[in-house]
Motif scaffolding. Structure first.
Motif, PDB file in Angstrom:
ATOM      1  N   ILE A 100      29.420   1.683  21.014  1.00  0.00           N
ATOM      2  CA  ILE A 100      29.199   0.519  21.741  1.00  0.00           C
ATOM      3  C   ILE A 100      28.208   0.103  20.896  1.00  0.00           C
ATOM      4  O   ILE A 100      27.163   0.593  20.120  1.00  0.00           O
ATOM      5  CB  ILE A 100      27.890   0.499  22.901  1.00  0.00           C
ATOM      6  N   PRO A 147      26.284  -3.948  20.072  1.00  0.00           N
ATOM      7  CA  PRO A 147      25.933  -4.881  20.918  1.00  0.00           C
ATOM      8  C   PRO A 147      26.146  -6.317  19.417  1.00  0.00           C
ATOM      9  O   PRO A 147      26.047  -6.164  18.426  1.00  0.00           O
ATOM     10  CB  PRO A 147      24.331  -5.051  21.053  1.00  0.00           C
ATOM     11  N   TRP A 192      27.367  -9.056  33.508  1.00  0.00           N
ATOM     12  CA  TRP A 192      26.163  -7.964  33.045  1.00  0.00           C
ATOM     13  C   TRP A 192      25.925  -8.181  34.353  1.00  0.00           C
ATOM     14  O   TRP A 192      24.377  -6.812  33.922  1.00  0.00           O
ATOM     15  CB  TRP A 192      25.550  -8.522  31.774  1.00  0.00           C
ATOM     16  N   ARG A 210      27.186 -11.856  27.409  1.00  0.00           N
ATOM     17  CA  ARG A 210      27.118 -11.296  26.213  1.00  0.00           C
ATOM     18  C   ARG A 210      28.677 -10.460  25.729  1.00  0.00           C
ATOM     19  O   ARG A 210      29.578 -10.855  25.820  1.00  0.00           O
ATOM     20  CB  ARG A 210      26.069  -9.831  26.963  1.00  0.00           C
ATOM     21  N   SER A 240      26.571  -1.988  33.551  1.00  0.00           N
ATOM     22  CA  SER A 240      25.825  -2.359  31.549  1.00  0.00           C
ATOM     23  C   SER A 240      26.891  -1.672  30.750  1.00  0.00           C
ATOM     24  O   SER A 240      27.978  -1.517  30.977  1.00  0.00           O
ATOM     25  CB  SER A 240      25.524  -0.175  31.990  1.00  0.00           C
ATOM     26  N   ASP A 241      26.632  -1.743  29.697  1.00  0.00           N
ATOM     27  CA  ASP A 241      27.673  -1.639  28.563  1.00  0.00           C
ATOM     28  C   ASP A 241      27.877  -0.285  28.662  1.00  0.00           C
ATOM     29  O   ASP A 241      29.317  -0.446  28.661  1.00  0.00           O
ATOM     30  CB  ASP A 241      26.378  -1.365  27.354  1.00  0.00           C
ATOM     31  N   ILE A 264      30.039  -6.902  23.363  1.00  0.00           N
ATOM     32  CA  ILE A 264      29.690  -6.250  22.717  1.00  0.00           C
ATOM     33  C   ILE A 264      31.424  -5.320  22.316  1.00  0.00           C
ATOM     34  O   ILE A 264      32.442  -6.147  22.578  1.00  0.00           O
ATOM     35  CB  ILE A 264      29.390  -4.631  23.924  1.00  0.00           C
TER      36      ILE A 264
END
Length: 469
Positions: free
Chosen positions: A290, A292, A395, A281, A399-400, A283
């Protein structure tokens, strides 16, 4: 994932016909041959092989070559042993010697807690020079460094069922991207719209018996708009596909077993392109927001698409359609020319030589979402704005929002012009996901299990002095 998704598709459609052929890949060195001579460019950092230069017995080559780390880590033999220690799980980062990765990029990694014998993640960070193959007019291009382009490249590769595929992709995928961009150098440097067709290939065959393949024109809308950005997207998408095909060819002959996920960032002409195949991932954290920059591809998220591909067997096309999409209907007089196209796996555009079967009616199968674009020139970034890339080891337990909080906490402790701050941030993210050893395994501060997987993280600053000038 590059091979895993392909294998899943092949399994589902094994009872039907083979998938439609793709345009041939350009000639590239295979994984066992020496690379071709390249024009001058910034220092490269291909992955290092453990024990390189030693005459190991043939029966031990596989085990020794299966564990290697990126050379930008500059690991000594002792450091390589520590990096391969499942019990200690020491975090590895490039040494603070003043010779930093491009843009002062931060990097950190740690091996798994025993899930696999070696760390199956790989990483690559390069500055790549692209020399144009020829001019748009068709005249041969005189070699000149001033006519080329440079792109910055970061890649994370998470191996599955062994690390050989990830190691191969880390060495070769950026070369495939460079090869795909060679035809676009002059086009990307020109502000005018891209040409629909490149000049005919000398001696290209024509056909006087192709009129039956040309249908009514009334069903066609006006010519589609193709942007420079979509050409770069198409080049990256094609590079992923050609890398996958090269892995398939060398899977058995050179013991390239398993497969890998691939998360790649390309910076070219003011824009950042993020391409993803797998469950890694990316970001952007910009002023606390944030953004994505990728979408995970896992067996579950791909289930419906794979089932549909298994249902829509190629023979149902009946020879009446082409699986490729063109900006407008192809004419018989354009046989041999190179026209913009895209297939069902692409959202960008690329050039291919028009052949007889391309004159069939097109069947458009939808659009993918593998590449996302971020225009750096549209925002004024501060030194705390970063692009974070991580394999699923990060991940799975982070979490983001937790990553964004770590970005704020770590970077605020350093001066904005301290280039080591991004490596410190990468290390903090890896340590936060790994946890600390306790009686019942590696644990996070809340006593939940930490990640037992390999963890690899790039932190790419988007603002600050000298970041992308």
């Amino acid at each position: 994932m590059l091979n895993r998704v392909r294998s899943a598709v092949a399994h589902l459609v094994s009872s039907g016909g083979a998938p439609p052929p793709r345009p041939k890949s350009p000639d590239l060195p295979n994984s066992t041959s020496a690379p071709p001579a390249a024009p001058p460019q910034a220092p490269r950092s291909p992955p290092a092989r453990a024990g390189s230069g030693s005459a190991a017995p043939a029966r031990t080559v596989e085990s020794r070559a299966s564990f290697c780390r990126p050379t930008f880590l500059q690991l000594s033999p002792g450091g390589l042993r520590r990096a391969d220690d499942h019990a200690g799980r020491a975090v590895q980062s490039p040494p603070d010697t003043g010779r930093r990765l491009p843009w002062s990029t931060g990097y950190a990694e740690v091996i798994n807690s025993g899930k696999s014998r070696h760390n199956e993640d790989q990483a690559c960070c390069e500055v790549v020079y692209v020399e144009g193959r020829r001019s748009v007019s068709g005249a041969p291009r005189e070699p000149s460094r001033g006519q080329g382009l440079c792109f910055y490249y970061w890649g994370l590769f998470d191996g599955h069922a062994g690390g050989r595929a990830a190691e191969m992709a880390s060495r070769l995928l950026h070369r495939h991207i460079r090869e795909q961009l060679k035809d676009l150098v002059e086009i990307l440097q020109d502000a005018s719209p891209p040409p629909l067709c490149l000049p005919s290939t000398p001696g290209a065959p024509g056909s006087s018996d192709s009129s039956h393949l040309v249908g009514p024109q009334s069903c066609w809308s006006s010519q589609k708009e193709v942007t420079h950005e979509s050409l770069v997207v198409g080049a990256i998408e094609n590079a992923f596909q050609f890398m996958d095909e090269q892995m398939a060819r060398e899977r058995h002959g050179h013991q390239v077993e398993g497969g890998c996920c691939a998360l790649v960032v390309v910076y070219l002409l003011g824009k950042v392109y993020v391409a993803n195949a797998g469950d890694s991932r990316a970001i952007i954290v910009r002023n606390g927001e944030i953004i994505p920059m990728s979408r995970e591809f896992t067996p579950e998220t791909e289930r419906q698409r794979l089932q549909m591909l298994g249902f829509l067997k190629p023979e149902l096309l009946g020879g009446e359609f082409t699986h490729l999409e063109f900006p407008r209907r192809v004419q018989p007089k354009e046989l041999g020319q190179r026209m913009l196209y895209r297939d069902q796996n692409m959202t960008g555009w690329a050039y291919k030589k028009i052949e007889l079967e391309d004159l069939r009616f097109p069947l458009v199968c939808g659009e993918g979402k593998k590449v996302r674009v971020y225009d750096l020139t549209q925002y004024e970034h501060c030194p705390d704005d970063v692009l974070v890339l991580g394999t699923d080891g990060l991940w799975d337990v982070t979490s983001d929002c937790e990553v964004a909080a770590t970005v704020d906490r770590v970077l605020s402790a350093y001066e904005p012009n301290d280039p080591s701050r991004y490596t410190a941030l990468a290390q903090a993210l890896v340590l936060g996901a790994r946890g600390t050893p306790r009686d019942r395994g590696w644990r996070l501060p809340n006593n939940k299990l930490g990640s037992g997987d390999d963890i690899s993280v790039f932190v790419i600053p988007l603002g600050g002095p000298g970041s992308y000038s």
